[in-house]
Design an enzyme around this catalytic site. Structure first.
Site, PDB file in Angstrom:
ATOM      1  N   CYS A   7       0.818  -1.208   0.000  1.00  0.00           N
ATOM      2  CA  CYS A   7       0.000   0.000   0.000  1.00  0.00           C
ATOM      3  C   CYS A   7       0.850   1.255   0.000  1.00  0.00           C
ATOM      4  O   CYS A   7       1.752   1.406   0.813  1.00  0.00           O
ATOM      5  CB  CYS A   7      -0.910   0.007   1.224  1.00  0.00           C
ATOM      6  SG  CYS A   7      -1.948   1.467   1.331  1.00  0.00           S
ATOM      7  N   PHE A  50      -3.804  -4.637 -18.958  1.00  0.00           N
ATOM      8  CA  PHE A  50      -3.778  -5.980 -19.532  1.00  0.00           C
ATOM      9  C   PHE A  50      -2.874  -6.063 -20.762  1.00  0.00           C
ATOM     10  O   PHE A  50      -3.237  -6.678 -21.771  1.00  0.00           O
ATOM     11  CB  PHE A  50      -5.195  -6.445 -19.885  1.00  0.00           C
ATOM     12  CG  PHE A  50      -6.092  -6.602 -18.691  1.00  0.00           C
ATOM     13  CD1 PHE A  50      -5.921  -7.654 -17.805  1.00  0.00           C
ATOM     14  CD2 PHE A  50      -7.098  -5.676 -18.436  1.00  0.00           C
ATOM     15  CE1 PHE A  50      -6.752  -7.795 -16.691  1.00  0.00           C
ATOM     16  CE2 PHE A  50      -7.924  -5.803 -17.325  1.00  0.00           C
ATOM     17  CZ  PHE A  50      -7.752  -6.864 -16.457  1.00  0.00           C
ATOM     18  N   LEU A  51      -1.698  -5.441 -20.672  1.00  0.00           N
ATOM     19  CA  LEU A  51      -0.737  -5.492 -21.775  1.00  0.00           C
ATOM     20  C   LEU A  51      -0.033  -6.842 -21.735  1.00  0.00           C
ATOM     21  O   LEU A  51       0.897  -7.062 -20.961  1.00  0.00           O
ATOM     22  CB  LEU A  51       0.269  -4.344 -21.655  1.00  0.00           C
ATOM     23  CG  LEU A  51       1.403  -4.312 -22.688  1.00  0.00           C
ATOM     24  CD1 LEU A  51       0.854  -4.290 -24.117  1.00  0.00           C
ATOM     25  CD2 LEU A  51       2.307  -3.107 -22.441  1.00  0.00           C
ATOM     26  N   ARG A  52      -0.488  -7.761 -22.565  1.00  0.00           N
ATOM     27  CA  ARG A  52       0.060  -9.114 -22.582  1.00  0.00           C
ATOM     28  C   ARG A  52       0.036  -9.643 -24.013  1.00  0.00           C
ATOM     29  O   ARG A  52      -0.952  -9.463 -24.729  1.00  0.00           O
ATOM     30  CB  ARG A  52      -0.763 -10.052 -21.689  1.00  0.00           C
ATOM     31  CG  ARG A  52      -0.878  -9.591 -20.246  1.00  0.00           C
ATOM     32  CD  ARG A  52      -1.927 -10.393 -19.504  1.00  0.00           C
ATOM     33  NE  ARG A  52      -2.159  -9.854 -18.162  1.00  0.00           N
ATOM     34  CZ  ARG A  52      -3.124 -10.279 -17.359  1.00  0.00           C
ATOM     35  NH1 ARG A  52      -3.947 -11.237 -17.752  1.00  0.00           N
ATOM     36  NH2 ARG A  52      -3.273  -9.739 -16.164  1.00  0.00           N
ATOM     37  N   ASP A  53       1.135 -10.291 -24.380  1.00  0.00           N
ATOM     38  CA  ASP A  53       1.249 -10.875 -25.718  1.00  0.00           C
ATOM     39  C   ASP A  53       0.986  -9.799 -26.775  1.00  0.00           C
ATOM     40  O   ASP A  53       1.713  -8.829 -26.837  1.00  0.00           O
ATOM     41  CB  ASP A  53       0.291 -12.072 -25.857  1.00  0.00           C
ATOM     42  CG  ASP A  53       0.585 -13.155 -24.827  1.00  0.00           C
ATOM     43  OD1 ASP A  53       1.779 -13.417 -24.576  1.00  0.00           O
ATOM     44  OD2 ASP A  53      -0.365 -13.723 -24.267  1.00  0.00           O
ATOM     45  N   THR A  54      -0.062  -9.964 -27.550  1.00  0.00           N
ATOM     46  CA  THR A  54      -0.344  -8.979 -28.610  1.00  0.00           C
ATOM     47  C   THR A  54      -1.711  -8.337 -28.399  1.00  0.00           C
ATOM     48  O   THR A  54      -2.499  -8.156 -29.333  1.00  0.00           O
ATOM     49  CB  THR A  54      -0.289  -9.640 -30.000  1.00  0.00           C
ATOM     50  OG1 THR A  54      -1.201 -10.752 -30.027  1.00  0.00           O
ATOM     51  CG2 THR A  54       1.115 -10.114 -30.321  1.00  0.00           C
ATOM     52  N   ARG A  55      -1.994  -7.984 -27.158  1.00  0.00           N
ATOM     53  CA  ARG A  55      -3.273  -7.331 -26.865  1.00  0.00           C
ATOM     54  C   ARG A  55      -3.124  -6.401 -25.667  1.00  0.00           C
ATOM     55  O   ARG A  55      -2.239  -6.562 -24.839  1.00  0.00           O
ATOM     56  CB  ARG A  55      -4.364  -8.365 -26.596  1.00  0.00           C
ATOM     57  CG  ARG A  55      -4.114  -9.244 -25.377  1.00  0.00           C
ATOM     58  CD  ARG A  55      -5.213 -10.277 -25.203  1.00  0.00           C
ATOM     59  NE  ARG A  55      -4.952 -11.169 -24.075  1.00  0.00           N
ATOM     60  CZ  ARG A  55      -5.294 -10.918 -22.821  1.00  0.00           C
ATOM     61  NH1 ARG A  55      -5.914  -9.780 -22.533  1.00  0.00           N
ATOM     62  NH2 ARG A  55      -5.025 -11.781 -21.853  1.00  0.00           N
TER      63      ARG A  55
END
Length: 271
Positions: A112, A254-259
């Site tokens: 926190c 949610f920046l993951r892989d190609t999305r």
């Protein structure tokens, strides 16, 4: 020598058998942050935060900036590591400081960044925000690569699986600096403190990547550092999205892989 990981003896169970072995854990220890101010260099203890040892002076400087106590490095004479778990920041005598406005009544846990605030009003830091440049854009394929680049450089996370990270990238996706800590807010404060010490603050043209979720206090810290582009591997909170829109920051989750999802500033993403 700073030790950020520690080996412990464990018993590992798998299927129908168990065996003793060593496991590597992230170190978590308290850090007392204080300042020395005024003509007589009076001492004010500001906070005790749970952190991963290392880059403690950067952490203290970043904490002071994100609390609105300082607005630039010129207000600071220096930061001193008093001992392994204590850091003091010495302010120039003409730096304004009212100790009664910075009261924290409990320690700050590693999870926190605002738990120890004494009132709801104190959550929003009243400070002069750096001018934020908003006209530059980033191509989506550049963003896709950032989490992998982050993981490749997270040495302690690879060993323990127990640390958050904050990293700065150029608009072309080149890694500039990275800090790890058991506390996500500490990792970002260390980055900001590093920028103050190296003369790269405010961070107007860099991309901030967070290894976890994007919470309100992290967006506020980013804004105070002049950062206008924040991406997170995890989810943002509703208050983080609200603040990003108010401050006209780009906020990606949610920046993951190609999305990824864009919660604010979609006009600055080029496909």
């Amino acid at each position: 020598m700073t030790i950020s990981t520690q080996s412990v003896n464990i018993t590992r169970f798998s299927a129908s058998r168990s065996q003793p072995q060593d496991d590597l854990l992230s170190v978590e220890e308290p850090l007392e942050i204080s300042i020395r101010y005024g003509l007589n260099l009076e001492i004010k203890n500001l906070s005790v935060t749970m952190r991963t040892p290392g880059h403690d002076e950067e952490l203290a400087l970043g904490f002071l900036l994100s609390e609105g106590i300082i607005t630039n490095y010129e207000q600071v004479i220096g930061a001193v590591q008093e001992d392994v778990n204590r850091v003091s920041v010495i302010l120039h005598e003409d730096t304004p400081f009212d100790p009664t406005q910075f009261e924290r009544h409990i320690y700050t846990t590693s999870s926190c960044g605002i738990c120890a605030k004494s009132s709801i009003e104190a959550v929003r830091v009243e400070s002069t925000l750096p001018e934020i440049i908003q006209h530059w854009t980033i191509e989506a394929p550049t963003l896709y690569r950032l989490p992998e680049l982050l993981r490749e450089r997270q040495a302690d996370f690879a060993s323990t699986g127990g640390l958050h990270a904050a990293a700065l990238f150029t608009q072309k996706g080149e890694l500039l600096s990275l800090r790890e800590d058991v506390g996500r807010h500490n990792a970002l404060d260390k980055l900001i403190g590093h920028a103050l010490q190296t003369g790269t603050y405010p961070l107007r043209t860099q991309v901030l990547l967070l290894s976890g979720r994007a919470s309100f206090e992290l967006i506020q810290k980013a804004a105070l550092a002049g950062i206008s582009f924040v991406a997170a591997v995890g989810a943002p909170s509703t208050l983080a999205v609200q603040l990003a829109k108010e401050m006209k920051l780009v906020l990606i989750g949610f920046l993951r892989d190609t999305r990824f999802n864009v919660y604010s500033g979609v006009e600055r993403i080029a496909s």
